[in-house]
Write an enzyme that holds these catalytic residues in place. Structure first.
Site, PDB file in Angstrom:
ATOM      1  N   ASN A   1       0.841  -1.193   0.000  1.00  0.00           N
ATOM      2  CA  ASN A   1       0.000   0.000   0.000  1.00  0.00           C
ATOM      3  C   ASN A   1       0.878   1.246   0.000  1.00  0.00           C
ATOM      4  O   ASN A   1       2.096   1.149  -0.006  1.00  0.00           O
ATOM      5  CB  ASN A   1      -0.960  -0.011   1.197  1.00  0.00           C
ATOM      6  CG  ASN A   1      -0.192  -0.066   2.506  1.00  0.00           C
ATOM      7  OD1 ASN A   1       0.524   0.858   2.848  1.00  0.00           O
ATOM      8  ND2 ASN A   1      -0.331  -1.179   3.222  1.00  0.00           N
TER       9      ASN A   1
ATOM     10  N   ASP B   1      -4.200  -6.327   4.955  1.00  0.00           N
ATOM     11  CA  ASP B   1      -5.234  -7.134   5.608  1.00  0.00           C
ATOM     12  C   ASP B   1      -5.302  -8.558   5.061  1.00  0.00           C
ATOM     13  O   ASP B   1      -5.876  -9.440   5.680  1.00  0.00           O
ATOM     14  CB  ASP B   1      -6.611  -6.469   5.420  1.00  0.00           C
ATOM     15  CG  ASP B   1      -6.738  -5.225   6.286  1.00  0.00           C
ATOM     16  OD1 ASP B   1      -6.076  -5.175   7.346  1.00  0.00           O
ATOM     17  OD2 ASP B   1      -7.490  -4.298   5.897  1.00  0.00           O
TER      18      ASP B   1
ATOM     19  N   LYS C   1       8.057 -18.136 -10.083  1.00  0.00           N
ATOM     20  CA  LYS C   1       7.314 -17.019 -10.669  1.00  0.00           C
ATOM     21  C   LYS C   1       6.085 -17.548 -11.418  1.00  0.00           C
ATOM     22  O   LYS C   1       6.197 -18.526 -12.166  1.00  0.00           O
ATOM     23  CB  LYS C   1       8.239 -16.265 -11.625  1.00  0.00           C
ATOM     24  CG  LYS C   1       7.615 -15.046 -12.234  1.00  0.00           C
ATOM     25  CD  LYS C   1       8.573 -14.362 -13.206  1.00  0.00           C
ATOM     26  CE  LYS C   1       7.825 -13.320 -14.013  1.00  0.00           C
ATOM     27  NZ  LYS C   1       8.571 -12.869 -15.175  1.00  0.00           N
TER      28      LYS C   1
ATOM     29  N   PHE D   1      -4.150   3.329  14.893  1.00  0.00           N
ATOM     30  CA  PHE D   1      -4.420   4.319  13.853  1.00  0.00           C
ATOM     31  C   PHE D   1      -5.632   3.865  13.060  1.00  0.00           C
ATOM     32  O   PHE D   1      -5.887   2.661  12.941  1.00  0.00           O
ATOM     33  CB  PHE D   1      -3.216   4.468  12.906  1.00  0.00           C
ATOM     34  CG  PHE D   1      -2.216   5.480  13.385  1.00  0.00           C
ATOM     35  CD1 PHE D   1      -1.495   5.266  14.547  1.00  0.00           C
ATOM     36  CD2 PHE D   1      -1.995   6.650  12.675  1.00  0.00           C
ATOM     37  CE1 PHE D   1      -0.578   6.196  15.003  1.00  0.00           C
ATOM     38  CE2 PHE D   1      -1.075   7.594  13.101  1.00  0.00           C
ATOM     39  CZ  PHE D   1      -0.374   7.372  14.266  1.00  0.00           C
TER      40      PHE D   1
ATOM     41  N   LYS E   1     -12.926   0.905  15.950  1.00  0.00           N
ATOM     42  CA  LYS E   1     -11.631   0.213  16.059  1.00  0.00           C
ATOM     43  C   LYS E   1     -11.102   0.281  17.492  1.00  0.00           C
ATOM     44  O   LYS E   1     -10.487  -0.667  17.979  1.00  0.00           O
ATOM     45  CB  LYS E   1     -10.622   0.801  15.063  1.00  0.00           C
ATOM     46  CG  LYS E   1     -10.945   0.372  13.633  1.00  0.00           C
ATOM     47  CD  LYS E   1     -10.100   1.046  12.574  1.00  0.00           C
ATOM     48  CE  LYS E   1     -10.640   0.679  11.194  1.00  0.00           C
ATOM     49  NZ  LYS E   1      -9.961   1.342  10.095  1.00  0.00           N
TER      50      LYS E   1
ATOM     51  N   LYS F   1     -10.523  -3.289  19.189  1.00  0.00           N
ATOM     52  CA  LYS F   1      -9.105  -3.636  19.371  1.00  0.00           C
ATOM     53  C   LYS F   1      -8.581  -3.222  20.752  1.00  0.00           C
ATOM     54  O   LYS F   1      -7.390  -3.325  21.008  1.00  0.00           O
ATOM     55  CB  LYS F   1      -8.274  -3.016  18.247  1.00  0.00           C
ATOM     56  CG  LYS F   1      -8.799  -3.409  16.839  1.00  0.00           C
ATOM     57  CD  LYS F   1      -7.841  -3.029  15.742  1.00  0.00           C
ATOM     58  CE  LYS F   1      -8.476  -3.235  14.368  1.00  0.00           C
ATOM     59  NZ  LYS F   1      -7.494  -3.309  13.298  1.00  0.00           N
TER      60      LYS F   1
HETATM   61  N1  CTP Z   1      -3.696  -3.281  12.076  1.00  0.00           N
HETATM   62  C1  CTP Z   1      -2.968  -4.348  12.554  1.00  0.00           C
HETATM   63  N2  CTP Z   1      -2.972  -5.532  11.898  1.00  0.00           N
HETATM   64  C2  CTP Z   1      -3.695  -5.696  10.776  1.00  0.00           C
HETATM   65  C3  CTP Z   1      -4.449  -4.607  10.262  1.00  0.00           C
HETATM   66  C4  CTP Z   1      -4.421  -3.414  10.944  1.00  0.00           C
HETATM   67  O1  CTP Z   1      -2.299  -4.192  13.599  1.00  0.00           O
HETATM   68  N3  CTP Z   1      -3.673  -6.857  10.146  1.00  0.00           N
HETATM   69  C5  CTP Z   1      -3.686  -2.014  12.832  1.00  0.00           C
HETATM   70  C6  CTP Z   1      -3.037  -0.856  12.116  1.00  0.00           C
HETATM   71  O2  CTP Z   1      -1.663  -0.784  12.424  1.00  0.00           O
HETATM   72  C7  CTP Z   1      -3.815   0.326  12.690  1.00  0.00           C
HETATM   73  C8  CTP Z   1      -5.193  -0.228  12.994  1.00  0.00           C
HETATM   74  O3  CTP Z   1      -5.014  -1.655  13.057  1.00  0.00           O
HETATM   75  O4  CTP Z   1      -3.253   0.781  13.919  1.00  0.00           O
HETATM   76  C9  CTP Z   1      -6.249   0.081  12.001  1.00  0.00           C
HETATM   77  O5  CTP Z   1      -5.814  -0.275  10.714  1.00  0.00           O
HETATM   78  P1  CTP Z   1      -6.766  -0.003   9.481  1.00  0.00           P
HETATM   79  O6  CTP Z   1      -6.114  -0.552   8.235  1.00  0.00           O
HETATM   80  O7  CTP Z   1      -7.236   1.413   9.486  1.00  0.00           O
HETATM   81  O8  CTP Z   1      -8.048  -0.873   9.886  1.00  0.00           O
HETATM   82  P2  CTP Z   1      -8.471  -2.349   9.715  1.00  0.00           P
HETATM   83  O9  CTP Z   1      -8.625  -2.939  11.065  1.00  0.00           O
HETATM   84  O10 CTP Z   1      -7.563  -3.059   8.776  1.00  0.00           O
HETATM   85  O11 CTP Z   1      -9.927  -2.164   9.123  1.00  0.00           O
HETATM   86  P3  CTP Z   1     -10.413  -1.687   7.659  1.00  0.00           P
HETATM   87  O12 CTP Z   1      -9.376  -2.171   6.689  1.00  0.00           O
HETATM   88  O13 CTP Z   1     -11.730  -2.352   7.534  1.00  0.00           O
HETATM   89  O14 CTP Z   1     -10.534  -0.195   7.734  1.00  0.00           O
END
Ligand code: CTP
Length: 406
Positions: free
Chosen positions: A212, A281, A291, A325, A339, A343
């Site tokens: 990303n 995610d 490959k 975050f 969140k 969390k």
């Molecule tokens: N985070 C994490 N591990 C993951 C995904 C996210 O620790 N596998 C943490 C990120 O570091 C951040 C928080 O969760 O502090 C929120 O991440 P974000 O990408 O905004 O949210 P998601 O929980 O992934 O939800 P969504 O993608 O549905 O917004």
């Protein structure tokens, strides 16, 4: 609070007098250094009268004896040693260049090199000078330098008749930044701050990956700020193109699973955990060893969820402070609150990543801090290093509140 106020030569030099007064009103003792060109704009007597201290103007003041000349030659070392903060306003393009490159040919530039405390620079200049790549490169160097805070100029009508960024920031604002910078000193001593930063890369095969747009700048700024405030800092970083902040323990990882293992492994020794990483995610559970070859057919990729590291930290955090975050493109407040609950965070830093100029890849950010107590603090657009200190300010408040409840 002992502040050394460096005054550069520019139309805004007269505002440095207002700044000296604002610093005194906030309880600081102010000693002033004026460059030769500053004295073309304003008299040293103005600062001497306002601050009650003599004003330093020359590196080699001609004394009546060799002894006088010697004591004036080492005066910059004394000035550097006796003051807790060096504040330069207006900071001209010339001074920015000298500081960025370590040139030392007058009292202010030699004092800068001899000074080991915090430095606050408030630039002011013509808009075209401000926008010049040379000035911007020097600013970028100084923004990265440990213990340095840049108070960006305001945009507006300039003395040269042009409009744009370049006008010295409001002296009261500069005074507030300087005083806050002093108060923040070492307030995280004894804490071990575990920070995750950057993106993760999830391989699809040996040559391709999913990732990303995270640059890691926010997490690196947090690591630098926490270190400057006396914490031991462990920075678990995904792949980014940033130099490691000085004095920080680096743990480099690539995938979400590697990041999870690094974070959970270092969690027991930490007291504050800040999860600013943009963790992927989803990943491919069984990455092919070779490959993947192109065919004419459509392909679809089967992805499994990655471990949610923040949620796992929330389950085992004990009395550690946990900050998450929430990078959102819409419904930021609701999502951040959700969140925080799911969390088990003490605070969530919400940012809207859809706005131009802030968030991913940018040097600036604008965030909203959402606390478990219901308190909400909106932080307007500012450099990430400044945002980092505001986030840490809230964390120190959480720490104090927890101590009161014990
Ligand atoms: N985070 C994490 N591990 C993951 C995904 C996210 O620790 N596998 C943490 C990120 O570091 C951040 C928080 O969760 O502090 C929120 O991440 P974000 O990408 O905004 O949210 P998601 O929980 O992934 O939800 P969504 O993608 O549905 O917004």
């Amino acid at each position: 609070m002992r502040i050394l106020l460096g005054v550069g030569g520019g139309i805004a030099a007269y505002k440095a007098a207002q700044l000296a007064r604002a610093l005194m009103e906030r309880g600081a003792a102010v000693e002033t250094v004026m460059t030769r060109s500053a004295r073309e704009f304003i008299q040293p007597l103005t600062f001497a009268s306002l601050t009650g201290n003599k004003v330093i103007t020359d590196l080699f003041a001609s004394g009546s004896s060799d002894q006088d000349t010697l004591s004036s030659a080492i005066e910059h070392i004394r000035a550097a040693r006796d003051n807790e903060l060096l504040l330069v306003a207006p900071c001209t393009a010339d001074l920015l260049a000298k500081f960025a490159h370590g040139l030392a040919d007058d009292f202010l530039s030699t004092t800068y090199l001899a000074f080991t405390g915090k430095v606050v620079l408030a630039p002011a200049m013509n808009v075209n000078m401000w926008n010049h790549p040379a000035v911007q490169a020097n600013l970028a160097t100084l923004r990265q330098r440990a213990g340095h805070i840049i108070v960006d100029p305001d945009a507006g009508y300039l003395a040269c008749g042009m409009t744009g960024p370049g006008r010295l920031a409001d002296p009261k604002h500069i005074a507030d930044v300087a005083v806050q910078a002093l108060r923040r000193r070492e307030d995280l001593t004894g804490e071990t701050v575990l920070i995750s930063a950057g993106p993760t890369q999830e391989p699809l095969d040996p040559v391709r990956f999913i990732s990303n747009r995270s640059s890691g700048k926010m997490g690196y700024a947090l690591a630098d700020a926490a270190r400057a405030r006396g914490a031991r800092v462990i920075l678990v970083s995904g792949p980014v193109h940033l130099p490691p902040p000085a004095g920080v323990e680096m743990v480099r990882v690539r995938t979400a699973v590697e990041m999870r293992d690094a974070i959970i492994g270092r969690l027991p020794e930490s007291t504050i955990i800040i999860k600013s990483a943009a963790v992927a995610d989803y990943h491919v559970a069984n990455v092919p060893a070779q490959k993947v070859k192109k065919t004419a057919a459509k392909v679809s990729i089967d992805l499994d969820p990655t471990p949610d590291i923040l949620a796992e930290c929330g389950r085992i955090k004990g009395d550690r402070i946990l900050i998450g975050f929430a990078a959102e493109t819409q419904n930021m407040m609701q999502e951040a609150r959700r969140k925080m609950e799911v969390k088990n965070c003490d605070m969530v830093v919400g940012n809207l990543v859809s706005q131009e100029g802030i968030g991913f890849e940018s040097d600036n950010n604008a965030v909203t801090l959402i606390l478990r107590s219901g308190e909400v603090e909106k932080i307007a657009e500012a450099p990430k290093r400044e945002i980092a200190d505001r986030i840490l300010d809230q964390i120190t408040k959480l720490r104090l509140a927890a101590a009161v409840h014990e």
